[in-house]
Design a protein around this motif. Structure first.
Motif, PDB file in Angstrom:
ATOM      1  N   VAL A  91       0.832  -1.201   0.000  1.00 16.14           N
ATOM      2  CA  VAL A  91       0.000   0.000   0.000  1.00 16.14           C
ATOM      3  C   VAL A  91       0.870   1.256   0.000  1.00 16.14           C
ATOM      4  N   SER A  92       1.983   1.223   0.738  1.00 16.35           N
ATOM      5  CA  SER A  92       2.839   2.407   0.802  1.00 16.35           C
ATOM      6  C   SER A  92       3.434   2.747  -0.560  1.00 16.35           C
ATOM      7  N   ILE A  93       3.997   1.760  -1.252  1.00 15.87           N
ATOM      8  CA  ILE A  93       4.648   2.058  -2.527  1.00 15.87           C
ATOM      9  C   ILE A  93       3.634   2.238  -3.647  1.00 15.87           C
ATOM     10  N   LYS A  94       2.471   1.606  -3.527  1.00 16.63           N
ATOM     11  CA  LYS A  94       1.481   1.797  -4.598  1.00 16.63           C
ATOM     12  C   LYS A  94       1.001   3.243  -4.631  1.00 16.63           C
ATOM     13  N   HIS A  95       1.018   3.924  -3.482  1.00 18.00           N
ATOM     14  CA  HIS A  95       0.630   5.332  -3.469  1.00 18.00           C
ATOM     15  C   HIS A  95       1.815   6.253  -3.732  1.00 18.00           C
ATOM     16  N   LEU A  96       2.927   6.030  -3.074  1.00 17.60           N
ATOM     17  CA  LEU A  96       4.096   6.880  -3.299  1.00 17.60           C
ATOM     18  C   LEU A  96       4.557   6.833  -4.749  1.00 17.60           C
ATOM     19  N   GLY A  97       4.433   5.658  -5.367  1.00 18.65           N
ATOM     20  CA  GLY A  97       4.853   5.508  -6.754  1.00 18.65           C
ATOM     21  C   GLY A  97       3.773   5.836  -7.756  1.00 18.65           C
ATOM     22  N   THR A  98       2.650   6.396  -7.312  1.00 19.42           N
ATOM     23  CA  THR A  98       1.469   6.653  -8.155  1.00 19.42           C
ATOM     24  C   THR A  98       1.180   5.431  -9.023  1.00 19.42           C
ATOM     25  N   ASN A  99       1.212   4.263  -8.391  1.00 21.22           N
ATOM     26  CA  ASN A  99       1.003   3.010  -9.096  1.00 21.22           C
ATOM     27  C   ASN A  99      -0.465   2.622  -9.176  1.00 21.22           C
ATOM     28  N   GLY A 100      -1.142   2.627  -8.038  1.00 23.27           N
ATOM     29  CA  GLY A 100      -2.487   2.077  -7.992  1.00 23.27           C
ATOM     30  C   GLY A 100      -2.418   0.585  -7.756  1.00 23.27           C
ATOM     31  N   GLY A 101      -3.357  -0.139  -8.312  1.00 23.14           N
ATOM     32  CA  GLY A 101      -3.414  -1.557  -8.001  1.00 23.14           C
ATOM     33  C   GLY A 101      -3.774  -1.739  -6.542  1.00 23.14           C
ATOM     34  N   GLY A 102      -3.712  -2.949  -6.072  1.00 19.31           N
ATOM     35  CA  GLY A 102      -4.035  -3.180  -4.673  1.00 19.31           C
ATOM     36  C   GLY A 102      -3.765  -4.610  -4.296  1.00 19.31           C
ATOM     37  N   PHE A 103      -3.477  -4.835  -3.029  1.00 18.53           N
ATOM     38  CA  PHE A 103      -3.302  -6.208  -2.554  1.00 18.53           C
ATOM     39  C   PHE A 103      -4.619  -6.959  -2.658  1.00 18.53           C
ATOM     40  N   PHE A 104      -5.715  -6.259  -2.371  1.00 19.23           N
ATOM     41  CA  PHE A 104      -7.047  -6.849  -2.447  1.00 19.23           C
ATOM     42  C   PHE A 104      -7.770  -6.328  -3.685  1.00 19.23           C
ATOM     43  N   GLY A 105      -8.712  -7.119  -4.173  1.00 20.52           N
ATOM     44  CA  GLY A 105      -9.426  -6.757  -5.381  1.00 20.52           C
ATOM     45  C   GLY A 105     -10.179  -5.448  -5.272  1.00 20.52           C
ATOM     46  N   VAL A 106     -10.690  -5.129  -4.083  1.00 20.10           N
ATOM     47  CA  VAL A 106     -11.467  -3.897  -3.930  1.00 20.10           C
ATOM     48  C   VAL A 106     -10.592  -2.712  -3.547  1.00 20.10           C
ATOM     49  N   ASN A 107      -9.279  -2.919  -3.553  1.00 12.68           N
ATOM     50  CA  ASN A 107      -8.323  -1.825  -3.456  1.00 12.68           C
ATOM     51  C   ASN A 107      -8.431  -1.069  -2.128  1.00 12.68           C
TER      52      ASN A 107
END
Length: 559
Positions: free
Chosen positions: A223-239
């Motif tokens: 969650v930390s890198i998906k936001h800092l890296g402006t990545n998106g995605g998610g560990f869970f399907g509902v993000n």
């Protein structure tokens, strides 16, 4: 109270811009500073092992070639892991190998910083794949975008034919920027009850006496890198609507600031490189002006509720809460929606498919413009592209050769900028038309009518802008959608990067032109207005017809 929540978050961002922008300037300035002492011990062995001589600059062609080749190698490795994950370690839940076209889509998605997910993370990926592919590419794709921005800035502001060393920039982006920030944010999220573990799913007894398997895993770090890296995605399907990824309003604010801070702060970094901080603030003000307009539309549209339900006499005094989490409400949902598509992150804390028509138009429009802060690095580059275009158009109107930061803007630069500007709508509108001409595309639409147009348009716009969010009512895990969006993501990422690195290389070779009384000022409020106007006019001429067919038509129909 709701407006105050929004104001506090925006104010917090503004306070981060200068210190973080200054820090990034020191990281990439190639001048001796404290970051050399803090991180040099870690970088020197990497340089030695890889044979990198960080002082050797590259031409734009060599820089772009090194970037693309590095990305190709990472794609190949990641694809193999996804196809073989069942036989690899850290798979306590026995998840099977990913299907071929879905693997193609996933690996392209994460390498291009899009993170479009046609799978559900907790059931489609092993822990090893989550960490070795997804999280690894969340770092590398984000750093790729950041170093493109730094190289572009060097081309605009430095005197020389080189724009830096890609490999040195790539290493520094990890060791000095994203890794330290990600560690801090991860620890904060763990302290706020976001899971971080390698244990298998948890078996829980239900009220009916049955058993339910609850997915957990290394959530906080992703969650930390998906936001800092402006990545998106998610560990869970509902993000980020999942309570394990985003359990409270406080974590919601932290996640919004995480995905917003680097794109916003790079504007100040640009001002430092240009030796004129007003230049950076002009770009920041242009981005923030567009952002506030879109945020207002999203918030007041959702606050007004659904016209169809209002007509039935339903109580909509708190606004349209369909698809939203009660713990966030209208304000933090609308703000999150606007931030995640302004920063082209793609993470979501509510279902975009259930937004009101005008509320759903906001994320669509921001991704179409692709410069309202934008993703790490590429958003700044896109806005600077519009700034150069604004200078060029202004120069034509007064009959003077346009100049930007002491460099003349001539036909070579404008041809490359035209390629970048025209490629974006082409790879959105052409695949959208093709999808509606075939049953393979139309068959995925779950809400026929004007909203169905928005569903398909959103999918390709999100792919082209390397955003990754979706109108998730679309049934998109099919070979047609996996391959078509994969191709769009590739073109959306690399066509503009290569073209704009070419612009940087061309400008960097030019002689500096001294400023005179006739030089058009690009560091004042007037130029901010011209840049905003250029973005809006180009965007409206390109996308207004298709917007009218989707969200606008749906809005008028509901009323």
């Amino acid at each position: 109270m709701e407006i105050m929540q929004i104001v506090i978050v925006i104010a917090a961002l503004c306070l981060l811009v200068k210190p973080l922008g200054t820090y990034m300037y020191h990281v990439f300035s190639n001048e001796k500073n404290r970051t050399d002492k803090w991180f040099g011990w870690l970088e020197r062995p990497i340089y030695k092992l890889a044979g990198i001589r960080s002082e050797n600059g590259m031409t734009w062609k060599k820089y772009a070639g090194s970037l693309v080749l590095t990305n190709i190698v990472l794609v190949a490795v990641g694809y193999l892991i996804l196809r073989l994950q069942r036989a690899l370690p850290l798979n306590p839940n026995g998840i099977d190998n990913m299907e071929a076209t879905l693997s193609f889509n996933t690996i392209i998605s994460f390498m291009t910083n899009t993170n479009l997910q046609h799978y559900s993370g907790e059931t489609g990926l092993s822990y090893f794949s989550q960490m070795a592919v997804i999280m690894m590419m969340m770092f590398t794709s984000a750093v790729t975008g950041i170093v493109v921005a730094i190289a572009f800035i060097r081309g605009l502001t430095s005197k020389g034919s080189t724009i830096g060393n890609f490999f040195a920039d790539f290493v520094k982006g990890h060791t000095r920027l994203l890794l330290p920030l990600a560690i801090v944010v991860t620890l904060v999220l763990v302290g706020l009850k976001v899971p971080q573990t390698l244990d298998p799913t948890v078996a829980a007894k239900t009220l009916e006496g049955g058993e339910q398997q609850i997915a957990i895993g290394p959530v906080a770090s992703l969650v930390s890198i998906k936001h800092l890296g402006t990545n998106g995605g998610g560990f869970f399907g509902v993000n980020s609507s999942h309570p394990f990824e985003n359990p409270s309003p406080l974590t919601n604010v932290i996640e919004m600031l995480s995905m917003w801070c680097i794109p916003a702060s790079l504007t100040y970094t640009f001002g430092r490189f240009a030796k004129n901080r007003k230049q950076g603030w002009v770009i920041f003000r242009a981005m923030m002006t567009l952002f506030l307009v879109f945020l207002s539309v999203a918030f007041f549209s959702e606050k007004a509720g659904n016209p169809a339900l209002n007509a039935l006499g339903a109580d909509s005094s708190i606004g349209s809460m369909e698809g939203k989490e009660v713990r966030f409400g209208i304000a933090q949902s609308a703000l999150f929606t606007t931030v995640t598509t302004a920063a082209t992150t793609g993470t979501v804390n509510n279902m975009h498919d259930t937004l009101t028509p005008l509320g759903g138009m906001v994320p669509l429009a921001q991704m179409m413009l692709n410069c309202v802060f934008g993703g790490d690095g590429v958003g700044l580059v896109n806005m600077l592209m519009y700034a150069i275009l604004a200078v060029f158009l202004s120069g034509l109107m007064v009959g003077r050769t346009p100049e930007f930061l002491g460099r003349k803007i001539e036909s070579r630069e404008m041809k490359l900028i035209a390629v970048a500007i025209l490629a974006h709508p082409l790879i959105i509108l052409a695949p959208t038309a093709i999808a509606f001409m075939t049953e393979l595309g139309k068959g995925a639409v779950t809400n026929p009518g004007f909203h169905g147009i928005s569903q398909v348009l959103y999918e390709f716009t999100s792919s082209a802008a390397n955003n990754g969010s979706g109108f998730e009512g679309l049934a998109d895990n099919t070979p047609f959608w996996n391959i078509s969006t994969g191709i769009v993501m590739l073109l959306g990422r690399y066509v503009s990067i290569i073209a704009l690195l070419g612009v940087a290389g061309s400008l960097g070779r030019k002689q500096w032109v001294p400023e005179t009384i006739g030089t058009f000022r690009t560091d004042n409020a007037l130029f901010t207005g011209i840049v905003v106007g250029t973005v809006v006019i180009i965007g409206a001429l390109t996308f207004l017809p298709v917007i009218a067919l989707g969200p606008v038509a749906e809005y008028l129909t509901l009323r």
